[in-house]
Design a protein around this motif. Structure first.
Motif, PDB file in Angstrom:
ATOM      1  N   VAL A 131       0.839  -1.189   0.000  1.00 21.35           N
ATOM      2  CA  VAL A 131       0.000   0.000   0.000  1.00 21.35           C
ATOM      3  C   VAL A 131       0.876   1.240   0.000  1.00 21.35           C
ATOM      4  O   VAL A 131       1.697   1.423   0.863  1.00 21.35           O
ATOM      5  CB  VAL A 131      -0.934   0.024   1.226  1.00 21.35           C
ATOM      6  N   ALA A 132       0.703   2.091  -0.991  1.00 23.87           N
ATOM      7  CA  ALA A 132       1.533   3.294  -1.065  1.00 23.87           C
ATOM      8  C   ALA A 132       0.732   4.513  -1.473  1.00 23.87           C
ATOM      9  O   ALA A 132       1.033   5.620  -1.074  1.00 23.87           O
ATOM     10  CB  ALA A 132       2.684   3.083  -2.049  1.00 23.87           C
ATOM     11  N   ALA A 133      -0.279   4.288  -2.298  1.00 24.16           N
ATOM     12  CA  ALA A 133      -1.024   5.426  -2.817  1.00 24.16           C
ATOM     13  C   ALA A 133      -1.892   6.047  -1.734  1.00 24.16           C
ATOM     14  O   ALA A 133      -2.466   5.361  -0.897  1.00 24.16           O
ATOM     15  CB  ALA A 133      -1.904   4.977  -3.994  1.00 24.16           C
ATOM     16  N   ALA A 134      -1.974   7.378  -1.747  1.00 25.37           N
ATOM     17  CA  ALA A 134      -2.696   8.098  -0.698  1.00 25.37           C
ATOM     18  C   ALA A 134      -4.177   7.777  -0.676  1.00 25.37           C
ATOM     19  O   ALA A 134      -4.832   7.936   0.337  1.00 25.37           O
ATOM     20  CB  ALA A 134      -2.482   9.598  -0.868  1.00 25.37           C
ATOM     21  N   GLN A 135      -4.736   7.319  -1.799  1.00 28.20           N
ATOM     22  CA  GLN A 135      -6.167   7.080  -1.862  1.00 28.20           C
ATOM     23  C   GLN A 135      -6.514   5.615  -1.610  1.00 28.20           C
ATOM     24  O   GLN A 135      -7.675   5.241  -1.674  1.00 28.20           O
ATOM     25  CB  GLN A 135      -6.722   7.506  -3.231  1.00 28.20           C
ATOM     26  N   ASP A 136      -5.540   4.760  -1.324  1.00 23.79           N
ATOM     27  CA  ASP A 136      -5.803   3.336  -1.172  1.00 23.79           C
ATOM     28  C   ASP A 136      -6.508   2.999   0.138  1.00 23.79           C
ATOM     29  O   ASP A 136      -6.238   3.592   1.188  1.00 23.79           O
ATOM     30  CB  ASP A 136      -4.506   2.535  -1.241  1.00 23.79           C
ATOM     31  N   VAL A 137      -7.414   2.015   0.048  1.00 22.65           N
ATOM     32  CA  VAL A 137      -8.053   1.423   1.207  1.00 22.65           C
ATOM     33  C   VAL A 137      -7.842  -0.082   1.087  1.00 22.65           C
ATOM     34  O   VAL A 137      -7.230  -0.561   0.132  1.00 22.65           O
ATOM     35  CB  VAL A 137      -9.557   1.767   1.269  1.00 22.65           C
ATOM     36  N   TYR A 138      -8.347  -0.823   2.071  1.00 21.61           N
ATOM     37  CA  TYR A 138      -8.226  -2.277   1.964  1.00 21.61           C
ATOM     38  C   TYR A 138      -9.426  -2.930   2.627  1.00 21.61           C
ATOM     39  O   TYR A 138     -10.130  -2.333   3.448  1.00 21.61           O
ATOM     40  CB  TYR A 138      -6.927  -2.782   2.603  1.00 21.61           C
ATOM     41  N   VAL A 139      -9.642  -4.196   2.283  1.00 22.57           N
ATOM     42  CA  VAL A 139     -10.646  -5.007   2.945  1.00 22.57           C
ATOM     43  C   VAL A 139     -10.125  -6.435   2.994  1.00 22.57           C
ATOM     44  O   VAL A 139      -9.582  -6.950   2.013  1.00 22.57           O
ATOM     45  CB  VAL A 139     -12.023  -4.928   2.228  1.00 22.57           C
ATOM     46  N   ALA A 140     -10.240  -7.055   4.154  1.00 21.38           N
ATOM     47  CA  ALA A 140      -9.794  -8.430   4.355  1.00 21.38           C
ATOM     48  C   ALA A 140     -10.946  -9.215   4.969  1.00 21.38           C
ATOM     49  O   ALA A 140     -11.352  -8.943   6.102  1.00 21.38           O
ATOM     50  CB  ALA A 140      -8.573  -8.464   5.274  1.00 21.38           C
ATOM     51  N   GLY A 141     -11.485 -10.161   4.200  1.00 18.55           N
ATOM     52  CA  GLY A 141     -12.629 -10.906   4.699  1.00 18.55           C
ATOM     53  C   GLY A 141     -13.184 -11.859   3.651  1.00 18.55           C
ATOM     54  O   GLY A 141     -12.532 -12.149   2.645  1.00 18.55           O
ATOM     55  N   PRO A 142     -14.410 -12.329   3.868  1.00 20.50           N
ATOM     56  CA  PRO A 142     -15.001 -13.332   2.990  1.00 20.50           C
ATOM     57  C   PRO A 142     -15.517 -12.759   1.673  1.00 20.50           C
ATOM     58  O   PRO A 142     -15.986 -11.616   1.620  1.00 20.50           O
ATOM     59  CB  PRO A 142     -16.163 -13.873   3.824  1.00 20.50           C
ATOM     60  N   VAL A 148     -10.278 -13.245   1.286  1.00 24.88           N
ATOM     61  CA  VAL A 148      -9.270 -12.561   0.478  1.00 24.88           C
ATOM     62  C   VAL A 148      -8.862 -11.252   1.142  1.00 24.88           C
ATOM     63  O   VAL A 148      -9.518 -10.765   2.066  1.00 24.88           O
ATOM     64  CB  VAL A 148      -9.799 -12.255  -0.946  1.00 24.88           C
ATOM     65  N   VAL A 149      -7.777 -10.696   0.659  1.00 23.20           N
ATOM     66  CA  VAL A 149      -7.361  -9.343   1.008  1.00 23.20           C
ATOM     67  C   VAL A 149      -7.307  -8.545  -0.283  1.00 23.20           C
ATOM     68  O   VAL A 149      -6.693  -8.988  -1.262  1.00 23.20           O
ATOM     69  CB  VAL A 149      -5.977  -9.320   1.678  1.00 23.20           C
TER      70      VAL A 149
END
Length: 229
Positions: free
Chosen positions: A21-32, A74-75
């Motif tokens: 993760v590097a971009a200022a606008q990035d988010v993430y989700v880790a789950g089903p 997944v992530v």
């Protein structure tokens, strides 16, 4: 980066994905993975709409077939755009999702708050924040970790962090990427990836994955999963 976790699975995948993760606008989700929409090249992960490539869809379908139809976890890391995540990176866990047992987490924008019952909404996901003693507001960028007892149901938050505006990227305080305090990737305090305090992945305090204090996964003190207190 090679995963150093004692446990394989979603937390290990998170360590690998979030290190990028590097971009200022990035988010993430880790789950089903709750839904796969082939026609629109879209999946739903932990209540979040995720736009994926054809290659990513094919990987998901292959993995689901190999797991005999079990729910995948997944992530996803990518840009938040118009209420969805544009998947820049997708990692598929090698273990199936178990409701109420598998740790889940996400970084996203609050779209709705119901202060009366103590819930917040991120995408389509309802988050129960009553146990945290925290107030959240619409448009807050927050990071939540916990469990989801019922697939597509509410997330029971065990970890919470409000992300200051402009703090996603690389740096030292409250950053996503590499840093020291409140970072996601590799860091020391409040990190997701590998770290020591409040980490998701590998850490010692308040971690999700493998840790010792207040961890979700495997730990010793105040853990959710296996531990000894």
């Amino acid at each position: 980066m090679r995963c150093q976790l004692a446990l394989s699975g979603l937390a290990c995948a998170a360590l690998l994905a979030l290190s990028s993760v590097a971009a200022a606008q990035d988010v993430y989700v880790a789950g089903p993975v709750e839904k796969v929409d082939l026609a629109n090249s879209k999946i739903v992960v932990l209540g979040q709409d995720v736009a994926v490539s054809r290659a990513q869809v094919n990987r998901l379908l292959t993995a689901r077939s190999e797991m005999s139809g079990a729910t995948l976890q997944v992530v996803v890391v990518g840009e938040a755009s118009q209420g969805r995540v544009l998947a820049r990176r997708l990692i598929i866990d090698d273990m199936p999702y178990v409701p109420g047992a598998s740790p889940v987490a996400l970084l996203g924008y609050v779209t709705k708050v119901n202060a009366t019952v103590g819930t917040a909404t991120i995408g389509r996901l309802t988050v129960d924040v009553t146990a945290l003693g925290q107030r959240v507001y619409v448009n807050d960028l927050i990071e939540i970790g916990g469990t989801q007892p019922v697939l597509s149901g509410a997330l029971l938050a065990a970890e919470f962090r409000r992300v200051p505006a402009g703090s996603i990227g690389s740096g030292t305080a409250g950053s996503i990427g590499s840093g020291t305090a409140g970072s996601i990737g590799s860091g020391m305090s409040g990190s997701i990836g590998s770290g020591t305090a409040g980490s998701i992945g590998s850490g010692m305090s308040g971690s999700i994955g493998s840790g010792t204090a207040g961890s979700i996964g495997s730990g010793t003190a105040g853990s959710i999963g296996s531990g000894s207190l």
